[in-house]
Design a protein around this motif. Structure first.
Motif, PDB file in Angstrom:
ATOM      1  N   HIS A 102      -0.770  90.600  81.189  1.00  0.00           N
ATOM      2  CA  HIS A 102      -0.659  90.610  82.356  1.00  0.00           C
ATOM      3  C   HIS A 102       1.271  91.186  82.077  1.00  0.00           C
ATOM      4  O   HIS A 102       1.061  89.843  81.575  1.00  0.00           O
ATOM      5  CB  HIS A 102      -0.759  88.886  83.112  1.00  0.00           C
ATOM      6  CG  HIS A 102      -0.816  89.108  84.692  1.00  0.00           C
ATOM      7  ND1 HIS A 102       0.311  89.213  85.485  1.00  0.00           N
ATOM      8  CD2 HIS A 102      -1.632  88.701  84.918  1.00  0.00           C
ATOM      9  CE1 HIS A 102       0.033  89.472  86.546  1.00  0.00           C
ATOM     10  NE2 HIS A 102      -1.029  88.598  86.537  1.00  0.00           N
ATOM     11  N   SER A 103       1.452  91.578  83.081  1.00  0.00           N
ATOM     12  CA  SER A 103       2.575  91.536  83.156  1.00  0.00           C
ATOM     13  C   SER A 103       3.960  90.379  83.173  1.00  0.00           C
ATOM     14  O   SER A 103       4.901  89.937  82.692  1.00  0.00           O
ATOM     15  CB  SER A 103       3.417  92.444  84.094  1.00  0.00           C
ATOM     16  OG  SER A 103       3.028  93.092  85.703  1.00  0.00           O
ATOM     17  N   ALA A 152      -0.846  97.544  73.048  1.00  0.00           N
ATOM     18  CA  ALA A 152      -1.721  96.502  73.741  1.00  0.00           C
ATOM     19  C   ALA A 152      -1.504  97.336  74.939  1.00  0.00           C
ATOM     20  O   ALA A 152      -0.075  98.107  75.631  1.00  0.00           O
ATOM     21  CB  ALA A 152      -0.724  95.444  74.162  1.00  0.00           C
ATOM     22  N   TYR A 153      -1.723  97.298  76.427  1.00  0.00           N
ATOM     23  CA  TYR A 153      -2.138  97.308  77.601  1.00  0.00           C
ATOM     24  C   TYR A 153      -1.399  96.537  78.568  1.00  0.00           C
ATOM     25  O   TYR A 153      -1.746  95.323  78.514  1.00  0.00           O
ATOM     26  CB  TYR A 153      -3.668  97.404  78.401  1.00  0.00           C
ATOM     27  CG  TYR A 153      -4.538  99.032  77.542  1.00  0.00           C
ATOM     28  CD1 TYR A 153      -4.209 100.420  77.833  1.00  0.00           C
ATOM     29  CD2 TYR A 153      -5.441  98.510  76.013  1.00  0.00           C
ATOM     30  CE1 TYR A 153      -5.096 101.056  77.117  1.00  0.00           C
ATOM     31  CE2 TYR A 153      -6.308  99.438  75.942  1.00  0.00           C
ATOM     32  CZ  TYR A 153      -5.918 100.525  76.215  1.00  0.00           C
ATOM     33  OH  TYR A 153      -7.053 101.341  75.347  1.00  0.00           O
ATOM     34  N   LEU A 154      -0.610  96.777  79.244  1.00  0.00           N
ATOM     35  CA  LEU A 154      -0.025  96.080  80.662  1.00  0.00           C
ATOM     36  C   LEU A 154      -0.287  96.509  81.604  1.00  0.00           C
ATOM     37  O   LEU A 154      -0.319  97.484  82.141  1.00  0.00           O
ATOM     38  CB  LEU A 154       1.656  96.490  80.718  1.00  0.00           C
ATOM     39  CG  LEU A 154       2.825  95.133  80.597  1.00  0.00           C
ATOM     40  CD1 LEU A 154       2.135  94.387  80.599  1.00  0.00           C
ATOM     41  CD2 LEU A 154       3.673  95.828  81.319  1.00  0.00           C
ATOM     42  N   PHE A 155      -0.927  94.812  82.804  1.00  0.00           N
ATOM     43  CA  PHE A 155      -0.904  95.162  83.906  1.00  0.00           C
ATOM     44  C   PHE A 155      -0.080  94.067  84.729  1.00  0.00           C
ATOM     45  O   PHE A 155       0.152  93.099  84.140  1.00  0.00           O
ATOM     46  CB  PHE A 155      -2.936  95.102  84.407  1.00  0.00           C
ATOM     47  CG  PHE A 155      -3.466  95.620  83.082  1.00  0.00           C
ATOM     48  CD1 PHE A 155      -3.692  96.999  84.044  1.00  0.00           C
ATOM     49  CD2 PHE A 155      -4.091  95.554  82.055  1.00  0.00           C
ATOM     50  CE1 PHE A 155      -4.817  97.607  82.864  1.00  0.00           C
ATOM     51  CE2 PHE A 155      -4.735  96.155  81.320  1.00  0.00           C
ATOM     52  CZ  PHE A 155      -5.513  97.173  82.154  1.00  0.00           C
ATOM     53  N   ASP A 156      -0.217  94.611  86.283  1.00  0.00           N
ATOM     54  CA  ASP A 156       0.100  93.804  87.254  1.00  0.00           C
ATOM     55  C   ASP A 156      -0.349  92.835  87.196  1.00  0.00           C
ATOM     56  O   ASP A 156       0.353  92.081  88.981  1.00  0.00           O
ATOM     57  CB  ASP A 156       1.908  94.726  87.740  1.00  0.00           C
ATOM     58  CG  ASP A 156       0.743  95.544  88.369  1.00  0.00           C
ATOM     59  OD1 ASP A 156      -0.385  95.811  88.758  1.00  0.00           O
ATOM     60  OD2 ASP A 156       1.138  96.437  89.467  1.00  0.00           O
ATOM     61  N   ILE A 200      -9.362  91.191  83.573  1.00  0.00           N
ATOM     62  CA  ILE A 200     -10.349  90.998  83.414  1.00  0.00           C
ATOM     63  C   ILE A 200     -10.737  92.552  83.657  1.00  0.00           C
ATOM     64  O   ILE A 200     -12.071  92.565  82.628  1.00  0.00           O
ATOM     65  CB  ILE A 200     -10.455  90.227  84.548  1.00  0.00           C
ATOM     66  CG1 ILE A 200     -10.209  89.007  85.002  1.00  0.00           C
ATOM     67  CG2 ILE A 200     -12.742  90.098  84.918  1.00  0.00           C
ATOM     68  CD1 ILE A 200     -10.377  87.987  85.799  1.00  0.00           C
ATOM     69  N   ARG A 201     -10.830  93.093  84.741  1.00  0.00           N
ATOM     70  CA  ARG A 201     -11.694  94.327  84.649  1.00  0.00           C
ATOM     71  C   ARG A 201     -11.328  95.122  83.142  1.00  0.00           C
ATOM     72  O   ARG A 201     -12.538  95.482  82.621  1.00  0.00           O
ATOM     73  CB  ARG A 201     -11.241  95.018  85.438  1.00  0.00           C
ATOM     74  CG  ARG A 201     -11.442  95.147  87.006  1.00  0.00           C
ATOM     75  CD  ARG A 201     -12.786  95.605  87.020  1.00  0.00           C
ATOM     76  NE  ARG A 201     -13.708  94.339  88.228  1.00  0.00           N
ATOM     77  CZ  ARG A 201     -14.831  94.377  88.004  1.00  0.00           C
ATOM     78  NH1 ARG A 201     -15.618  94.866  87.113  1.00  0.00           N
ATOM     79  NH2 ARG A 201     -15.935  93.384  89.006  1.00  0.00           N
ATOM     80  N   GLY A 202     -10.440  94.718  82.854  1.00  0.00           N
ATOM     81  CA  GLY A 202     -10.564  96.173  81.055  1.00  0.00           C
ATOM     82  C   GLY A 202     -11.910  95.057  80.046  1.00  0.00           C
ATOM     83  O   GLY A 202     -11.738  95.976  79.471  1.00  0.00           O
ATOM     84  N   ALA A 203     -11.046  93.473  80.271  1.00  0.00           N
ATOM     85  CA  ALA A 203     -12.124  93.230  79.423  1.00  0.00           C
ATOM     86  C   ALA A 203     -13.914  93.576  79.700  1.00  0.00           C
ATOM     87  O   ALA A 203     -14.571  94.098  79.138  1.00  0.00           O
ATOM     88  CB  ALA A 203     -11.556  91.576  79.282  1.00  0.00           C
ATOM     89  N   ALA A 257      -8.144  89.986  76.587  1.00  0.00           N
ATOM     90  CA  ALA A 257      -7.960  88.916  77.438  1.00  0.00           C
ATOM     91  C   ALA A 257      -7.477  88.114  77.685  1.00  0.00           C
ATOM     92  O   ALA A 257      -8.581  87.055  77.725  1.00  0.00           O
ATOM     93  CB  ALA A 257      -8.238  90.175  78.982  1.00  0.00           C
ATOM     94  N   MET A 258      -6.283  87.684  77.976  1.00  0.00           N
ATOM     95  CA  MET A 258      -5.738  86.063  78.323  1.00  0.00           C
ATOM     96  C   MET A 258      -6.004  85.563  80.378  1.00  0.00           C
ATOM     97  O   MET A 258      -5.334  86.765  80.806  1.00  0.00           O
ATOM     98  CB  MET A 258      -4.290  86.115  78.450  1.00  0.00           C
ATOM     99  CG  MET A 258      -4.084  84.268  78.452  1.00  0.00           C
ATOM    100  SD  MET A 258      -4.622  83.383  76.596  1.00  0.00           S
ATOM    101  CE  MET A 258      -3.661  83.630  75.706  1.00  0.00           C
ATOM    102  N   VAL A 259      -7.062  85.115  80.264  1.00  0.00           N
ATOM    103  CA  VAL A 259      -7.654  85.187  81.466  1.00  0.00           C
ATOM    104  C   VAL A 259      -7.780  82.958  81.863  1.00  0.00           C
ATOM    105  O   VAL A 259      -7.422  82.572  81.172  1.00  0.00           O
ATOM    106  CB  VAL A 259      -8.786  85.482  81.546  1.00  0.00           C
ATOM    107  CG1 VAL A 259      -8.732  87.107  81.696  1.00  0.00           C
ATOM    108  CG2 VAL A 259      -9.717  84.745  80.266  1.00  0.00           C
ATOM    109  N   ARG A 260      -7.618  83.219  83.455  1.00  0.00           N
ATOM    110  CA  ARG A 260      -8.112  82.063  84.049  1.00  0.00           C
ATOM    111  C   ARG A 260      -9.459  81.540  84.357  1.00  0.00           C
ATOM    112  O   ARG A 260     -10.486  82.477  84.491  1.00  0.00           O
ATOM    113  CB  ARG A 260      -6.971  82.115  85.383  1.00  0.00           C
ATOM    114  CG  ARG A 260      -5.715  82.099  84.883  1.00  0.00           C
ATOM    115  CD  ARG A 260      -4.876  81.894  86.786  1.00  0.00           C
ATOM    116  NE  ARG A 260      -5.057  82.275  87.647  1.00  0.00           N
ATOM    117  CZ  ARG A 260      -4.857  83.707  88.542  1.00  0.00           C
ATOM    118  NH1 ARG A 260      -4.022  84.251  87.472  1.00  0.00           N
ATOM    119  NH2 ARG A 260      -5.015  83.399  89.280  1.00  0.00           N
TER     120      ARG A 260
END
Length: 296
Positions: A198-199, A220-224, A230-233, A240-243
């Motif tokens: 996550h950017s 690594a993929y970078l999303f904003d 989450i969709r990528g995971a 992904a590091m997620v909540r």
């Protein structure tokens, strides 16, 4: 560039043509539209004359669209469906007597937390209509018409009264497919695998707690938006590091796997924002439901 709509057939002509093509019968189309068979025939004939080719051919007792008729009927039906939907939305917006809650939240919260619980949310609102607006991740400002909002952030929403409703923790996840394809995945080999970043939210604190160097793989993929990580995971593209609130349903049903049994506190928390104190009191049932849903 101006568009000339004068060359288009009338709406009545298009409705007659669409019904006849869909039903394969001028008689059934006339019955559906509550007009005469001859009126349908006249409308179809005028349409064929205007475009210069036949749109139907008789096959037994049916009126079957020609190739041109089939192609045109598909696009006509799509256009009529679009118009019908547009006018339905406009009609709902113009119905002032129905109470409507204008609710805003970040896209990730809506997609991964609220949408699966939308029926329960509607039940809480009773007869009130629901108009949802989405904002970007970590944005806590919404339009002036919003009455209630749910944000993950600092709790600083301009022009609104806010209250914290839940804390958060973060941890890495991946799909079962990704884990199966990478059986040697471990803390030591983590940096060798694709990460979904996550950017504006780093892995740094988690890496420190795991006693790992703060470094990221080159691929690594970078999303904003965390919704996209989450969709990528879920799609099996990496870790992904997620909540926790956003992925608990996916972990429960096995679509995502939590890794390494290490979590760290989220930098921010979840906050409800109210336009006025009166709104908070009037929507107290919604407030109670959100508290309960986040605490489950």
């Amino acid at each position: 560039m101006s568009v000339n709509y004068r060359s288009l057939p009338s709406l009545q002509t298009l409705k007659c043509f669409e019904a006849a093509a869909r039903l394969g019968s001028f008689s059934l189309a006339a019955e559906e539209l509550c007009i005469t068979h001859s009126a349908i025939s006249h409308q179809i004939r005028s349409l064929e004359e205007s475009i210069g080719q036949a749109l139907f051919q008789r096959v037994g007792n049916r009126m079957v669209p020609t190739l041109a008729g089939t192609t045109l009927s598909v696009e006509t039906r799509r256009a009529l469906d679009y118009l019908s939907q547009a006018y339905s939305v406009a009609n709902i917006a113009a119905t002032a007597e129905r109470d409507t809650l204008v609710f805003a939240t970040q896209f990730a919260i809506m997609e991964h937390f609220l949408l699966p619980r939308l029926p329960q949310m509607r039940d809480v609102l009773g007869d009130s209509a629901l108009h949802c607006q989405s904002v970007a991740d970590l944005v806590e400002q919404c339009s002036d018409e919003v009455e209630v909002a749910l944000f993950y952030g600092t709790g600083e929403s301009p022009g609104m009264i806010t209250e914290k409703v839940a804390d958060e923790e973060v941890f890495p996840v991946c799909s079962p497919r990704f884990l199966e394809a990478n059986p040697k995945l471990s803390l030591k080999t983590l940096s060798n695998h694709s990460l979904l970043l996550h950017s504006r939210v780093t892995w740094n604190l988690w890496l420190e707690r795991a006693h790992l160097p703060i470094e990221y793989p080159a691929d690594a993929y970078l999303f904003d938006d965390i919704a996209l990580t989450i969709r990528g995971a879920l799609a099996g593209h990496g870790i992904a590091m997620v909540r926790s609130q956003l992925v608990r349903d996916y972990i429960a049903d096995g679509r995502l796997v939590r890794l390494f049994d290490l979590a760290v506190p989220g930098v921010f928390g979840y906050h409800l924002a109210w336009k006025t104190e009166q709104t908070r009191l009037r929507r107290s049932s919604l407030r109670d439901w959100i508290f309960h849903a986040l605490a489950e």
